[in-house]
Scaffold this active site. Structure first.
Site, mmCIF file in Angstrom:
data_model
loop_
_atom_site.group_PDB
_atom_site.id
_atom_site.type_symbol
_atom_site.label_atom_id
_atom_site.label_comp_id
_atom_site.label_asym_id
_atom_site.label_seq_id
_atom_site.Cartn_x
_atom_site.Cartn_y
_atom_site.Cartn_z
ATOM 1 N N ASP A 38 -0.885 -1.147 -8.906
ATOM 2 C CA ASP A 38 -1.958 -2.017 -8.434
ATOM 3 C C ASP A 38 -2.017 -3.320 -9.222
ATOM 4 O OD1 ASP A 38 -2.839 -0.402 -6.413
ATOM 5 O OD2 ASP A 38 -4.503 0.468 -7.527
ATOM 6 N N ASP A 49 -2.616 5.108 1.383
ATOM 7 C CA ASP A 49 -3.098 5.179 0.004
ATOM 8 C C ASP A 49 -3.564 6.590 -0.321
ATOM 9 O OD1 ASP A 49 -3.660 4.148 -2.504
ATOM 10 O OD2 ASP A 49 -4.824 2.466 -1.737
#
Length: 744
Positions: free
Chosen positions: A530, A466
């Site tokens: 997301d 990430d």
């Protein structure tokens, strides 16, 4: 005598560069021109009134010294001097081992620079172009911009690019092409949620299946610009460049700067043709996932939306048992496993398994996951650091920012001054975090060593990598460093892959903020967003898929009510959406009722049945006249089968959807079409008194009929869909019940 023109051809696409003026001139990029060329020296433009006395050359690097008055291809200087380059051809060589490749070298003896340009045209029609500039002079040369450009045909009248934000990435926008320059700048230090993954120019009204389109993508994960530039003489170029900070690239004598690759494609059959060129390039790479091993993309469970930061072994083991029973093949432990990480305010940088949470390390969970036959994956965010972390307290100088920062003193407390002066301010926090300065070799080595140790000490098959903030005011030792930081991240990924070649890596960046071909040269998939809301994902995945094939775009079934939008969707809509990607789950499976568990098991089996097709076939999208309906599908290259999804994203203006066409099939072949999911009597999905008769019985028709006349479709409730399986049945044997079966 100048060398012969450079003429690269692939089916449907050609690039033509002329050398007759002594400068590489961009003559054509677009449709194939055939095997023979005219005498290009006779085809130069005329000289109008009130203009330069010779025709203006559109060079491989457009420059004012040739009369080009549009956006220059090179901007640089030597302490303010040598500001206008006059690059001329030094050599042009075809790669003898690859007829689709060439190297062109230009030099400016007075300006003391040389530019070497590599050009590649793949078998699938994807063009790659990059420049490398060398400073041949005795003093420093500052590069401000070095762009890669290509000509656009005069038929183009529209521009299309993409924009977005967190949880709403990859949304299209259109505008007319006028004289002047359309520029999209990305100043995030990463690719950006609003990045235009694709910049295209095309003929009026071009769509998925019609119109001429010229499109480019810059394979770079840092600051960048893409642009369409129409000069006063009517010529248009499309291109991109790295967006450099002040004095970010200063070349000492003999030093060089290499641009990122520009990827470009031309299609005379709409945007689907652009996707086909990109997909063919991706799938032709020797390191493409599954290319060497033949391993299919595993079904994933990510536990983030099941447990968040609440890492307790019994719950995680229960999730593993449930996932394995459903057919999940990869289990990913997300954020919260390392020292001091109970929320997102602390711990980043301290990449050690938290001894309080995990007294026996990750081994009990890893053993349980692998014992169930699943791979184990782990979340990391190596490029960031919380100020509340042991790492930041020990090494404040490892935090990137606009000014140099001092190292800690011998007793561990920060000092008051460093080699570059007093401590400077930090950039504003983003999600309570700062950027770790990986240009600093000590910081880079620390991160490499920690990740290397995690991978050596645990049976980890997958890293969810990430990167959760923009690189605002990104600096190293008081100088801008987005370029150097991006290269350092690339080197980190490259070295880890060399050390652990069996480990797959996902690029996640607050969802889809780092989706580009630079990062995808080093990773095995991207996280498109997301947002797991299926309605939002319909658009996000459709347009991300213009460039990136579905097997590289993570797509998960989220909870019934979305974590990010609070919308509630049936499982069928969420599943149909997730199937057209690298399929997975992000849901607390412990909470499933028996009916949901049974349906989810069938959905996973259905995905596995069509996984090979979805991850190898040709993506097709229909130009639907009704904006409430969207149809997309994947067709096998041999035309033997296809899988389509018809989705209703809103209420329609019409009572019935009418006949919807299924594109991409072989026209003369005969096919059987069946609705495979959800069931025809699903009252949540369909709103109709009498469905089309074929919905429950199936129907046979030719590919031409299905593409031109289409089929009457069921009336779908908004935010629902239906999955259509198509199999070729001509020359097939009959099964015992009389139905055709798939050819072997």
């Amino acid at each position: 005598m100048p060398p012969a023109p450079l003429y690269l051809r692939r089916p449907g696409t050609a690039l033509l560069i002329d050398f007759s003026t002594g400068e590489p001139a961009l003559v054509h990029f677009g449709a194939d021109l055939g095997p023979e060329l005219p005498d290009l020296s006779l085809l130069r433009d005329p000289v109008p009134h009130s203009a330069l006395d010779t025709p203006v050359t559109l060079g491989l690097i457009p420059q004012a010294s040739s009369g080009w008055r549009g956006r220059p291809g090179l901007r640089g200087h030597r302490n303010g001097g040598s500001f206008s380059a006059r690059l001329r051809l030094a050599s042009a060589e075809n790669d003898q081992s690859d007829p689709g490749s060439a190297v062109i070298t230009q030099s400016d003896p007075d300006g003391c620079i040389t530019v070497r340009t590599e050009v590649r045209l793949s078998d699938g029609g994807l063009l790659q172009l990059r420049h490398a500039l060398t400073n041949d002079g005795p003093d420093t040369y500052f590069v401000e911009e070095l762009a890669a450009v290509l000509p656009v045909g005069r038929a183009a009248t529209e521009i299309l690019d993409l924009t977005g934000r967190w949880c709403r990435e990859s949304h299209p926008q259109r505008l007319p092409l006028h004289q002047g320059t359309w520029v999209r700048s990305g100043r995030h230090g990463r690719t950006g949620h609003d990045s235009s993954l694709l910049l295209a120019a095309g003929t009026a009204g071009f769509g998925y299946r019609h119109g001429q389109v010229w499109a480019v993508h810059l394979g770079w994960s840092g600051n960048h610009e893409s642009f369409v530039d129409t000069a006063g003489d009517g010529r248009t170029v499309i291109g991109a460049s790295e967006l450099l900070g002040s004095a970010e690239i200063s070349l000492a004598p003999g030093a060089g700067y290499e641009t990122p690759w520009l990827f470009a494609a031309y299609s005379d059959a709409g945007l689907d043709g652009i996707s086909e060129a990109f997909y063919a390039w991706f799938r032709g790479r020797p390191h493409h996932p599954g290319a060497a091993s033949g391993k299919p993309r595993p079904v994933v469970l990510n536990v983030w939306e099941a447990v968040y930061f609440d890492h307790r072994l019994p719950a995680l083991l229960d999730l593993a048992r449930t996932a394995a029973a459903l057919g999940v093949e990869r289990y990913v432990l997300d954020d919260g496993w390392f020292r001091g990480r109970r929320n997102d305010t602390a711990g980043l940088g301290d990449w050690y398994v938290d001894e309080q949470l995990w007294p026996d390390g990750l081994t009990p969970l890893v053993d349980a996951v692998t014992g169930h036959g699943m791979e184990f994956g782990l979340w990391v965010e190596p490029e960031m650091v919380n100020e509340d972390s042991d790492l930041a307290r020990a090494h404040p100088d490892w935090i990137a920012g606009p000014a140099a920062r001092p190292a800690a003193s011998a007793d561990g407390a920060p000092g008051t001054a460093g080699p570059a002066g007093p401590a400077g301010r930090l950039p504003e926090r983003w999600r309570h975090q700062q950027v770790l300065d990986l240009v600093n070799p000590d910081a880079w080595q620390y991160i490499f060593d920690r990740l290397d140790a995690l991978l050596r000490e645990n049976r980890i098959s997958y890293l969810k990598w990430d990167q959760n903030r923009d690189l605002t005011e990104m600096g190293h030792a008081g100088r801008p460093s987005v370029h150097a930081q991006t290269r350092a991240v690339y080197r980190l990924l490259d070295e880890l892959r060399r050390a652990h070649p069996g480990v797959e890596i996902e690029s996640c960046s607050s969802g889809g903020a780092r989706v580009d071909l630079g990062i995808l040269e080093r990773t095995d998939r991207v996280w498109g967003s997301d947002c797991n809301d299926a309605l939002e994902r319909q658009t996000i995945q459709r347009w991300t898929g213009m460039v990136v094939p579905p097997e590289l775009v993570g797509s998960h079934i989220g909870p019934t009510t979305s974590h990010t939008t609070a919308r509630t969707h049936d499982l069928s809509f969420r599943a149909i959406t997730a199937m057209f990607g690298h399929f997975g789950l992000e849901w607390d499976l412990r909470q499933l009722d028996p009916a949901e568990r049974d349906e989810l098991g069938r959905v996973i089996a259905l995905f596995k049945q069509y996984r090979g097709l979805l991850h190898s076939g040709t993506m097709v999208r229909a130009d639907e006249p009704d904006p409430a309906l969207r149809l997309h599908g994947v067709v096998a290259h041999d035309g033997s089968e296809a899988l389509y999804a018809l989705v209703s994203v809103a209420t329609s203006f019409a009572e019935v959807p009418g006949r919807v066409c299924l594109p991409g099939l072989h026209p003369e072949a005969r096919y059987r079409v069946e609705a495979v999911y959800p069931a025809a009597d699903d009252r949540h999905a369909f709103i109709q008194t009498v469905p089309p008769a074929w919905l429950s019985a199936g129907v046979e028709a030719t590919g031409r009929y299905l593409a031109v006349a289409g089929l009457p479709m069921p009336v779908l409730n908004p935010e629902h869909g239906v999955l259509l399986a198509v199999r070729r049945v001509d020359h097939a044997q009959a099964s015992p019940d009389g139905r055709p079966v798939r050819n072997s």
